[in-house]
Enzyme design. Structure first.
Site: not given
Ligand code: GLA
Length: 378
Positions: A34-35, A170
């Site tokens: 969540h960064t 991702d």
């Molecule tokens: C999901 C989102 C990413 C990221 C993660 C948390 O995978 O798709 O963009 O925010 O959560 O790190």
């Protein structure tokens, strides 16, 4: 094998061989959760599990999209590429749409998909499809798009077409990762670094524990966390939480819960930088401690874990893991544990036994081996 399966299903659908088969991997985020949407740092690696897409162009300007796994085929014309259209095919249609929105010429195509990235496990099964599609369509249409721009376009598909307000983690991981490395990404400057991840040479393994538990409100909770971060930026007068330099001062100025959200993001960014230092020094115990601290921060401050992932982390640590944490968006999904190679079976068995005792579904465990990013495989 999935390459053959995708190609075989393509032949069954069209009566011809595909021009090629492309793959996009799932990912594990080693640390930095969540960064990404806070202009911060992440450190993912790509998994061997991937989405495979067999593809050929068509001359009639239509897209025929088939999911082998769901046994479903959808056919779309240009006017049916509408953001927000629900369904599995939105991950493919969204990429066509994002490319066209960016001004690229994209001809119609037959696309046949199969994937072994577990769904909803926090391993980025959706980005795997998007990045396989982006790579396939770029090749089929002769588009010269730099890797980071591919990742950004795949994210546009996810954000604007599928409608999930995610960061770049991702899609960057699925596109840019290389085998045996983690990818350091600065989500503000988009600077990247390939970081050797030689855990097996150090006698260690990254054990992945898929708890197979999923919270039903993941999307809403994700959006709520993101909104808290934006609210904090507004109250603190900073463009992004990346810019919070004095955490104590920020905490003094924020409501209690918002402060805890900010503390997670600020300390997590530092943990990613510390993990880089630990990896460079071959300090795996240090890396493990950072992973465990990351989990505690997600559990207590960001409040995105739940009982099953907390249990998996506790049991892995009790069985001697150097560190353990949930990976991905949260509310269930996968835990990764940094484990001495000779403790892998003991940790797996202990977690499985603890889940049985707690009346939870049996978790699935496998080794997370850093693998290649999206590419043509045939
Ligand atoms: C999901 C989102 C990413 C990221 C993660 C948390 O995978 O798709 O963009 O925010 O959560 O790190």
């Amino acid at each position: 094998m999935l390459t053959d399966q995708a190609a075989g299903a393509f032949r069954a659908l069209t009566g011809t061989d595909p021009v090629g088969v492309w793959s996009g991997p799932g990912r594990i985020n080693l640390i930095g959760e969540h960064t990404d949407y806070n202009d911060g740092f992440v450190l993912p690696f790509a998994l061997p599990q991937a989405a495979f897409l067999a593809a050929s162009p068509r001359t009639d300007g239509r897209w025929r999209l088939r999911s082998v796994d769901l046994d479903d085929t959808v056919e779309l014309g240009l006017d049916e590429l509408v953001p927000g259209t629900p369904g599995w095919h939105s991950y493919l249609a969204g990429v066509v749409w994002a490319l066209r929105e960016a001004g690229h010429e994209v001809v119609g195509a037959d696309l046949v998909l199969t994937s072994d990235v577990p769904l909803g496990a926090g391993l980025s099964s959706s980005a795997a499809i998007e990045c396989a599609a982006l790579t396939a369509l770029a090749d089929l249409n002769g588009l010269d798009i730099a890797p980071m721009d591919r990742a950004k376009l795949a994210r546009v598909a996810e954000n604007a077409y599928v409608g999930a307000p995610t960061g770049l983690l991702d899609q960057a991981a699925s596109t840019l990762c290389v085998a045996d490395h983690a990818l350091f990404l600065d989500c503000r400057t988009l600077e990247t670094q390939q970081v050797p991840l030689a855990v097996t040479a150090a006698g260690l393994e990254i054990l992945v524990i898929d708890t197979r538990t999923r919270h039903s409100h993941v999307d809403g909770e994700y959006a709520a966390r993101r909104a808290s971060c934006e609210e904090a930026c507004r109250l603190l007068g900073v463009p992004a939480l990346r810019d919070v330099t004095d955490l104590d001062d920020a905490l003094a100025r924020l409501p209690e819960q918002t402060g805890r959200r900010v503390r997670h993001v600020v300390t997590e960014n530092q943990r990613v930088l510390d993990a880089m230092t630990a990896l460079a020094a071959g300090d795996y115990p240090g890396l493990g401690r950072l992973m465990t601290a990351s989990h505690a921060s997600m559990r207590d401050d960001y409040e995105i874990t739940e009982a099953s992932v907390d249990l998996a982390v506790e049991v892995a640590l009790a069985e001697g893991a150097l560190g353990a944490r949930m990976t991905g968006g949260g509310f269930g999904g996968c835990v990764l544990a940094l484990v001495s190679a000779d403790r892998v079976d003991a940790v797996s068995e202990a977690v499985i036994a603890a889940f049985a005792a707690a009346g939870l579904p049996q978790p699935v465990t496998f080794l997370g081996r850093p693998s290649a990013g999206a590419r043509r495989v045939r």
